[in-house]
Enzyme design. Structure first.
Site, short mmCIF file in Angstrom:
data_model
loop_
_atom_site.label_atom_id
_atom_site.label_comp_id
_atom_site.label_asym_id
_atom_site.label_seq_id
_atom_site.Cartn_x
_atom_site.Cartn_y
_atom_site.Cartn_z
N SER A 65 0.90 -1.35 0.34
CA SER A 65 -0.40 -0.25 0.23
C SER A 65 1.00 1.52 0.01
O SER A 65 2.00 1.57 0.65
CB SER A 65 -1.03 0.40 1.13
OG SER A 65 -1.95 -1.08 1.37
N GLU A 72 -1.87 19.52 -5.11
CA GLU A 72 -3.01 20.12 -4.86
C GLU A 72 -3.98 18.34 -4.22
O GLU A 72 -4.68 18.19 -4.93
CB GLU A 72 -3.14 19.40 -6.72
CG GLU A 72 -2.32 20.37 -6.94
CD GLU A 72 -0.91 20.66 -7.35
OE1 GLU A 72 0.02 20.96 -7.73
OE2 GLU A 72 -0.46 18.99 -6.23
N SER A 73 -3.46 17.69 -3.51
CA SER A 73 -4.02 16.40 -2.58
C SER A 73 -3.57 15.49 -2.71
O SER A 73 -2.45 15.77 -2.08
CB SER A 73 -5.78 16.05 -3.85
OG SER A 73 -6.65 15.67 -2.72
N HIS A 120 -3.82 0.28 -3.35
CA HIS A 120 -2.94 -0.85 -2.37
C HIS A 120 -3.00 -2.08 -3.51
O HIS A 120 -3.82 -2.65 -4.08
CB HIS A 120 -4.25 -1.23 -1.35
CG HIS A 120 -4.42 -2.27 -0.60
ND1 HIS A 120 -3.01 -2.07 0.54
CD2 HIS A 120 -5.01 -3.85 -0.25
CE1 HIS A 120 -3.44 -3.74 1.20
NE2 HIS A 120 -3.78 -3.77 0.71
N CYS A 176 -6.54 18.54 -7.52
CA CYS A 176 -7.67 19.40 -7.69
C CYS A 176 -6.71 20.76 -8.50
O CYS A 176 -6.03 20.59 -8.95
CB CYS A 176 -7.38 20.37 -5.75
SG CYS A 176 -8.30 19.64 -5.27
#
Length: 140
Positions: free
Chosen positions: A79, A86-87, A92, A107
């Site tokens: 994972s 931007e985020s 996984h 974003c």
């Protein structure tokens, strides 16, 4: 990418996409892709390849990578998360199923769809399914 199936209608105008309804947002914060990846060679889902692939995918979107962390599970699977200015992006893997779940939320002027080509190429996919969500839909 030979033989890969992408189950979204990329490159087709929204009005030409069959059996789909669309919200045409005027204002939203960002686009969030939920990506189901199925591979023909499970060795592509190893920790090192997944991290490198996800870093390339994030770069392809135009996002700025701030930090990343990944983890190897025993006996298999990994994972990881990449923090973007931007985020974020996360994944996984389930090598026993030939499957990985990938999440890319951007974003601003980033285009998360540009990550799909990288994922398909680097993971040698046989099938990719994408769900797009508009986040912050209707913000003022």
């Amino acid at each position: 990418m030979s033989g890969s199936a992408l189950r979204v209608f990329v490159g087709i105008s929204q009005s030409d996409r069959p059996e789909m309804s669309f919200v045409h947002p005027t204002k939203y914060v960002g686009k969030h892709l939920l990506i189901e990846v199925f591979v023909k060679d499970v060795s592509t889902l190893n920790r090192e390849n997944m991290l490198n692939t996800m870093l390339m995918a994030c770069n392809a979107t135009g996002a700025t990578i701030i930090h990343y962390h990944d983890h190897q599970f025993s006996p298999q699977g990994c994972s990881g998360v990449i923090l973007l200015a931007e985020s974020h992006a996360s994944w996984h893997t389930f090598p026993e199923l030939g499957y990985a779940s990938v999440d890319i939320f951007t974003c601003g002027n980033c285009d998360p769809w540009k990550a799909i080509t990288v994922l398909m190429r680097e993971l040698e996919t046989i099938d990719v399914r994408v769900k797009e969500e508009y986040r912050g839909l209707g913000v003022q």
